[in-house]
Design an enzyme around this catalytic site. Structure first.
Site, PDB file in Angstrom:
ATOM      1  N   ASP A  17       0.828  -1.215   0.000  1.00  0.00           N
ATOM      2  CA  ASP A  17       0.000   0.000   0.000  1.00  0.00           C
ATOM      3  C   ASP A  17       0.861   1.263   0.000  1.00  0.00           C
ATOM      4  O   ASP A  17       1.973   1.268   0.542  1.00  0.00           O
ATOM      5  CB  ASP A  17      -0.915  -0.023   1.243  1.00  0.00           C
ATOM      6  CG  ASP A  17      -2.067   0.967   1.108  1.00  0.00           C
ATOM      7  OD1 ASP A  17      -2.371   1.394  -0.015  1.00  0.00           O
ATOM      8  OD2 ASP A  17      -2.654   1.323   2.152  1.00  0.00           O
ATOM      9  N   ASN A  65     -11.229  -2.473  -4.886  1.00  0.00           N
ATOM     10  CA  ASN A  65     -10.521  -1.500  -5.727  1.00  0.00           C
ATOM     11  C   ASN A  65     -11.286  -1.156  -7.020  1.00  0.00           C
ATOM     12  O   ASN A  65     -10.963  -0.180  -7.695  1.00  0.00           O
ATOM     13  CB  ASN A  65      -9.100  -1.978  -6.066  1.00  0.00           C
ATOM     14  CG  ASN A  65      -8.141  -1.925  -4.878  1.00  0.00           C
ATOM     15  OD1 ASN A  65      -7.225  -2.731  -4.774  1.00  0.00           O
ATOM     16  ND2 ASN A  65      -8.337  -0.962  -3.973  1.00  0.00           N
TER      17      ASN A  65
HETATM   18  C1  IPE Z   1      -5.478  -2.612   0.009  1.00  0.00           C
HETATM   19  O1  IPE Z   1      -5.135  -1.288  -0.158  1.00  0.00           O
HETATM   20  C2  IPE Z   1      -5.538  -3.326  -1.299  1.00  0.00           C
HETATM   21  C3  IPE Z   1      -4.268  -3.526  -1.993  1.00  0.00           C
HETATM   22  C4  IPE Z   1      -3.089  -3.214  -1.538  1.00  0.00           C
HETATM   23  C5  IPE Z   1      -4.379  -4.183  -3.267  1.00  0.00           C
HETATM   24  P1  IPE Z   1      -6.246  -0.138  -0.320  1.00  0.00           P
HETATM   25  O2  IPE Z   1      -5.511   1.122  -0.533  1.00  0.00           O
HETATM   26  O3  IPE Z   1      -7.244  -0.529  -1.351  1.00  0.00           O
HETATM   27  O4  IPE Z   1      -6.962  -0.185   1.102  1.00  0.00           O
HETATM   28  P2  IPE Z   1      -7.788   0.926   1.882  1.00  0.00           P
HETATM   29  O5  IPE Z   1      -8.798   1.486   0.924  1.00  0.00           O
HETATM   30  O6  IPE Z   1      -6.823   1.960   2.331  1.00  0.00           O
HETATM   31  O7  IPE Z   1      -8.395   0.196   3.034  1.00  0.00           O
HETATM   32  C1  IPE Z   2      -1.556   0.330  -3.353  1.00  0.00           C
HETATM   33  O1  IPE Z   2      -1.404   1.688  -3.443  1.00  0.00           O
HETATM   34  C2  IPE Z   2      -1.898  -0.314  -4.657  1.00  0.00           C
HETATM   35  C3  IPE Z   2      -3.298  -0.751  -4.759  1.00  0.00           C
HETATM   36  C4  IPE Z   2      -4.231  -0.629  -3.861  1.00  0.00           C
HETATM   37  C5  IPE Z   2      -3.658  -1.399  -5.985  1.00  0.00           C
HETATM   38  P1  IPE Z   2      -2.629   2.696  -3.383  1.00  0.00           P
HETATM   39  O2  IPE Z   2      -3.077   2.955  -4.780  1.00  0.00           O
HETATM   40  O3  IPE Z   2      -3.692   2.215  -2.479  1.00  0.00           O
HETATM   41  O4  IPE Z   2      -1.911   3.974  -2.805  1.00  0.00           O
HETATM   42  P2  IPE Z   2      -2.471   4.969  -1.702  1.00  0.00           P
HETATM   43  O5  IPE Z   2      -2.962   4.151  -0.554  1.00  0.00           O
HETATM   44  O6  IPE Z   2      -3.578   5.736  -2.368  1.00  0.00           O
HETATM   45  O7  IPE Z   2      -1.304   5.818  -1.345  1.00  0.00           O
HETATM   46 MG    MG Z   3      -4.083   2.457  -0.522  1.00  0.00          MG
END
Ligand code: IPE
Ligand code: IPE
Ligand code: MG
Length: 245
Positions: A17, A65
């Site tokens: 993340d 997502n």
């Molecule tokens: C969790 O991260 C999913 C992945 C890393 C694929 P998110 O960024 O989607 O989670 P939330 O929304 O902060 O809980």
């Molecule tokens: C993790 O990074 C990747 C996925 C969830 C696919 P994010 O896209 O959630 O990045 P942040 O949390 O917005 O920084």
């Molecule tokens: Mg995220």
């Protein structure tokens, strides 16, 4: 001093993340953060292999997502395509088995073909297993397992009283994969976000501030060091040396 676990983990799971925040901090589009996230994944696979782990599971696209704008969803799909196309041969030659865990529903045909190709090509490899949780949700996995068992009952192959923990685990997508001893989440968030809900029942959880594109060998070693300092009791009593602290 804590006795710590006897062995290093065999299976590490990571909620990768923080790609978006990494990009935002640099005034770059989120997509660039995701691209740098793929580089972090490459480094991490190498680091896990050289530390004799047997499994790495990474959360790369959750069932939630889909709520993101269509352009971001497409760029995440594009990255999976790119990763598989660029790295599959090399991973195969290094004896890496690839599994893609999650629901196939809603995935474009060419992504389905790439998943099939990578799983089939690497099916006999046993040196290291990379599980990519893609279009994965822990609740979805548990619900699907319930439906599988309900169907077995309807067909008369099982009765509800016969259902054991083993039946249930076998019906899960991660059924034949050992549970992760260590779960890492980057980006400073303290939540699980629907990842491996069943399998992390007794995993050690390590939350790190580092944003995923900055993750690499040093951060993995830091998480492993934290893991070694934990006393895993599984509901039992503290190990003898830890109890005599
Ligand atoms: C969790 O991260 C999913 C992945 C890393 C694929 P998110 O960024 O989607 O989670 P939330 O929304 O902060 O809980
Ligand atoms: C993790 O990074 C990747 C996925 C969830 C696919 P994010 O896209 O959630 O990045 P942040 O949390 O917005 O920084
Ligand atoms: Mg995220």
């Amino acid at each position: 001093m804590s006795a710590g676990p006897k062995h290093d983990p065999q299976h590490v799971a990571i909620i990768m993340d923080g790609n978006g925040r990494w990009a935002k901090a640099r005034g770059l589009p989120r997509e660039v953060g995701h691209q740098r996230g793929v580089e972090a994944l490459r480094r991490t696979v190498e680091a896990c292999r050289s530390r004799d782990l047997s499994h790495l599971t990474v959360f790369s696209f959750s069932t939630e997502n889909w709520k993101r704008p269509a352009t971001e969803v497409s760029s995440l799909f594009a990255l999976l395509r790119l990763y598989v196309r660029q790295d599959l041969k090399k991973l195969h030659s290094e004896g890496v088995r690839i599994r893609v865990i999650g629901t196939r529903a809603g995935l474009p045909d060419d992504v389905l073909s790439l998943i099939e190709e990578s799983e089939t090509l690497t099916a006999q490899n046993s040196r290291f297993q990379l599980n990519i949780a893609f279009n994965y949700g822990g609740q979805d996995e548990i619900l699907t397992a319930c439906k599988t068992l309900a169907r077995s009952c309807e067909r008369g192959e099982l009765t509800s009283d016969d259902i054991t923990l083993e039946h249930f685990e076998q019906a899960l997508w991660f059924g034949d994969i050992p549970d992760p001893e260590l779960l890492i989440r980057t980006s400073g968030e303290f939540r699980i976000s629907n990842f491996m809900l069943w399998q992390i029942a007794y995993s050690e959880l390590v939350f790190m501030d580092c944003l995923w594109p900055d993750f690499g060998e040093d951060q993995l070693d830091e998480a492993l060091k934290t893991y070694r300092s934990r006393d895993r009791r599984f509901g039992g009593l503290a190990t003898e040396s830890a109890a005599s602290r």
